[in-house]
Scaffold this motif. Structure first.
Motif, PDB file in Angstrom:
ATOM      1  N   TYR A  56      19.219   1.105  80.389  1.00 10.83           N
ATOM      2  CA  TYR A  56      18.699   0.669  81.688  1.00 10.83           C
ATOM      3  C   TYR A  56      19.065   1.680  82.776  1.00 10.83           C
ATOM      4  CZ  TYR A  56      18.175  -2.103  85.914  1.00 10.83           C
ATOM      5  OH  TYR A  56      17.827  -2.536  87.163  1.00 10.83           O
ATOM      6  N   LEU A  57      20.324   2.136  82.780  1.00 13.96           N
ATOM      7  CA  LEU A  57      20.771   3.111  83.765  1.00 13.96           C
ATOM      8  C   LEU A  57      19.979   4.407  83.646  1.00 13.96           C
ATOM      9  CD1 LEU A  57      22.790   3.969  85.981  1.00 13.96           C
ATOM     10  CD2 LEU A  57      24.294   4.720  84.141  1.00 13.96           C
TER      11      LEU A  57
ATOM     12  N   MET B  95      17.121 -23.539  70.132  1.00 14.00           N
ATOM     13  CA  MET B  95      16.885 -23.462  71.571  1.00 14.00           C
ATOM     14  C   MET B  95      16.723 -22.003  71.953  1.00 14.00           C
ATOM     15  SD  MET B  95      19.679 -26.172  72.992  1.00 14.00           S
ATOM     16  CE  MET B  95      19.318 -25.736  74.646  1.00 14.00           C
ATOM     17  N   HIS B  96      15.779 -21.724  72.799  1.00 11.24           N
ATOM     18  CA  HIS B  96      15.555 -20.379  73.305  1.00 11.24           C
ATOM     19  C   HIS B  96      16.033 -20.331  74.746  1.00 11.24           C
ATOM     20  CE1 HIS B  96      13.204 -19.454  69.769  1.00 11.24           C
ATOM     21  NE2 HIS B  96      12.534 -20.564  69.971  1.00 11.24           N
ATOM     22  N   ASP B  97      16.917 -19.423  75.018  1.00  9.39           N
ATOM     23  CA  ASP B  97      17.478 -19.277  76.354  1.00  9.39           C
ATOM     24  C   ASP B  97      17.209 -17.852  76.832  1.00  9.39           C
ATOM     25  OD1 ASP B  97      18.872 -19.646  78.671  1.00  9.39           O
ATOM     26  OD2 ASP B  97      20.846 -19.435  77.763  1.00  9.39           O
ATOM     27  N   ALA B  98      16.321 -17.725  77.800  1.00  9.49           N
ATOM     28  CA  ALA B  98      15.981 -16.392  78.310  1.00  9.49           C
ATOM     29  C   ALA B  98      16.984 -16.019  79.393  1.00  9.49           C
ATOM     30  CB  ALA B  98      14.576 -16.381  78.864  1.00  9.49           C
ATOM     31  N   ARG B  99      17.715 -14.929  79.164  1.00  7.55           N
ATOM     32  CA  ARG B  99      18.700 -14.464  80.131  1.00  7.55           C
ATOM     33  C   ARG B  99      18.546 -12.974  80.343  1.00  7.55           C
ATOM     34  NH1 ARG B  99      24.130 -17.349  77.994  1.00  7.55           N
ATOM     35  NH2 ARG B  99      23.390 -19.463  78.279  1.00  7.55           N
ATOM     36  N   SER B 100      18.751 -12.580  81.558  1.00  6.91           N
ATOM     37  CA  SER B 100      18.765 -11.169  81.884  1.00  6.91           C
ATOM     38  C   SER B 100      20.215 -10.733  81.983  1.00  6.91           C
ATOM     39  CB  SER B 100      18.056 -10.938  83.211  1.00  6.91           C
ATOM     40  OG  SER B 100      18.223  -9.620  83.620  1.00  6.91           O
ATOM     41  N   PHE B 101      20.489  -9.470  81.691  1.00  7.83           N
ATOM     42  CA  PHE B 101      21.860  -9.002  81.808  1.00  7.83           C
ATOM     43  C   PHE B 101      22.158  -8.451  83.202  1.00  7.83           C
ATOM     44  CE2 PHE B 101      19.748  -5.097  80.913  1.00  7.83           C
ATOM     45  CZ  PHE B 101      20.549  -4.085  81.391  1.00  7.83           C
ATOM     46  N   ILE B 102      21.174  -8.502  84.111  1.00  7.81           N
ATOM     47  CA  ILE B 102      21.424  -8.041  85.479  1.00  7.81           C
ATOM     48  C   ILE B 102      21.526  -9.246  86.417  1.00  7.81           C
ATOM     49  CG2 ILE B 102      20.322  -5.811  85.108  1.00  7.81           C
ATOM     50  CD1 ILE B 102      17.913  -6.805  86.641  1.00  7.81           C
ATOM     51  N   HIS B 103      22.203  -9.054  87.511  1.00 10.74           N
ATOM     52  CA  HIS B 103      22.401 -10.091  88.520  1.00 10.74           C
ATOM     53  C   HIS B 103      21.055 -10.421  89.184  1.00 10.74           C
ATOM     54  CE1 HIS B 103      23.896 -11.898  92.266  1.00 10.74           C
ATOM     55  NE2 HIS B 103      24.965 -12.196  91.533  1.00 10.74           N
TER      56      HIS B 103
ATOM     57  N   SER C 100      30.711  -5.382  75.550  1.00  9.90           N
ATOM     58  CA  SER C 100      30.360  -4.138  74.852  1.00  9.90           C
ATOM     59  C   SER C 100      28.954  -4.210  74.272  1.00  9.90           C
ATOM     60  CB  SER C 100      31.375  -3.856  73.742  1.00  9.90           C
ATOM     61  OG  SER C 100      31.373  -4.895  72.794  1.00  9.90           O
ATOM     62  N   LYS C 101      28.495  -5.414  73.933  1.00  9.80           N
ATOM     63  CA  LYS C 101      27.132  -5.574  73.407  1.00  9.80           C
ATOM     64  C   LYS C 101      26.092  -5.259  74.483  1.00  9.80           C
ATOM     65  CE  LYS C 101      24.231  -8.853  70.938  1.00  9.80           C
ATOM     66  NZ  LYS C 101      24.123 -10.201  70.406  1.00  9.80           N
ATOM     67  N   ALA C 102      26.337  -5.698  75.706  1.00 11.72           N
ATOM     68  CA  ALA C 102      25.398  -5.458  76.805  1.00 11.72           C
ATOM     69  C   ALA C 102      25.521  -4.042  77.353  1.00 11.72           C
ATOM     70  CB  ALA C 102      25.626  -6.476  77.920  1.00 11.72           C
TER      71      ALA C 102
ATOM     72  N   PHE D 251      14.912  -7.589  81.440  1.00 12.92           N
ATOM     73  CA  PHE D 251      14.533  -8.987  81.244  1.00 12.92           C
ATOM     74  C   PHE D 251      14.126  -9.332  79.822  1.00 12.92           C
ATOM     75  CE2 PHE D 251      13.743  -8.130  85.740  1.00 12.92           C
ATOM     76  CZ  PHE D 251      14.620  -9.055  86.265  1.00 12.92           C
ATOM     77  N   SER D 252      14.419  -8.481  78.866  1.00 12.75           N
ATOM     78  CA  SER D 252      13.980  -8.760  77.503  1.00 12.75           C
ATOM     79  C   SER D 252      15.043  -9.419  76.648  1.00 12.75           C
ATOM     80  CB  SER D 252      13.515  -7.461  76.829  1.00 12.75           C
ATOM     81  OG  SER D 252      14.609  -6.589  76.672  1.00 12.75           O
ATOM     82  N   GLY D 253      16.084  -9.938  77.232  1.00 14.41           N
ATOM     83  CA  GLY D 253      17.170 -10.530  76.444  1.00 14.41           C
ATOM     84  C   GLY D 253      16.960 -12.003  76.162  1.00 14.41           C
TER      85      GLY D 253
END
Length: 145
Positions: A86-87, A5-13, A77-79, A135-137
């Motif tokens: 990103y910052l 399964m591929h789940d596209a998630r962003s690490f930002i809100h 810690s991974k993110a 958005f590349s996560g």
């Protein structure tokens, strides 16, 4: 039987993502209006670019503040490594945009010229790179049934 399964998630809100959309759109629009000014020499395009850059800087400042807060609150810690990249990109986008706003505040042909277009292009590239990192996560999960 296993399936992936591929789940596209962003690490930002999601609200942070909506704020990031404004500098991305406004900086790229300013770049297009700078190019149009260089091709037509109609002064109104520089005024349009100045307002687009000012609007982008407002939202870039909000994105930068949220990225600073998000770096220390609620990240694994991974993110955190992606968060630092990103910052840095958001900070570069903001600083380049601010210098670009000062450049576009000048009078006449000097307001855009080579430096103005270069700063607009850099602001746009930093905004695109920040959106790419945000958005590349992709998370790949193998599910066994």
């Amino acid at each position: 039987m296993a399936r992936t399964m591929h789940d596209a998630r962003s690490f930002i809100h999601p609200l942070h993502a909506m704020l990031l959309a404004f500098p991305l759109a406004l900086y790229s629009s300013a770049l297009l209006s700078d190019i149009t000014y260089l091709n037509t020499a109609v002064v109104q395009w520089t005024n349009f670019s100045s307002w687009l850059i000012a609007g982008a800087d407002v939202f870039a400042g909000l994105v930068l503040a949220w990225a600073l807060i998000g770096l220390f609150v609620g990240r694994t810690s991974k993110a955190r490594g992606r968060g630092l990249i990103y910052l840095a990109l958001v900070a570069l986008m903001f600083v380049t945009g601010l210098i670009n706003a000062f450049q576009h505040a000048r009078d006449g042909w000097d307001s855009v010229g080579t430096l103005g277009v270069t700063l607009s292009a850099l602001s746009t590239l930093f905004a695109l790179a920040a959106a790419w990192i945000a958005f590349s996560g992709y998370v790949h999960k193998e599910v066994r049934s």
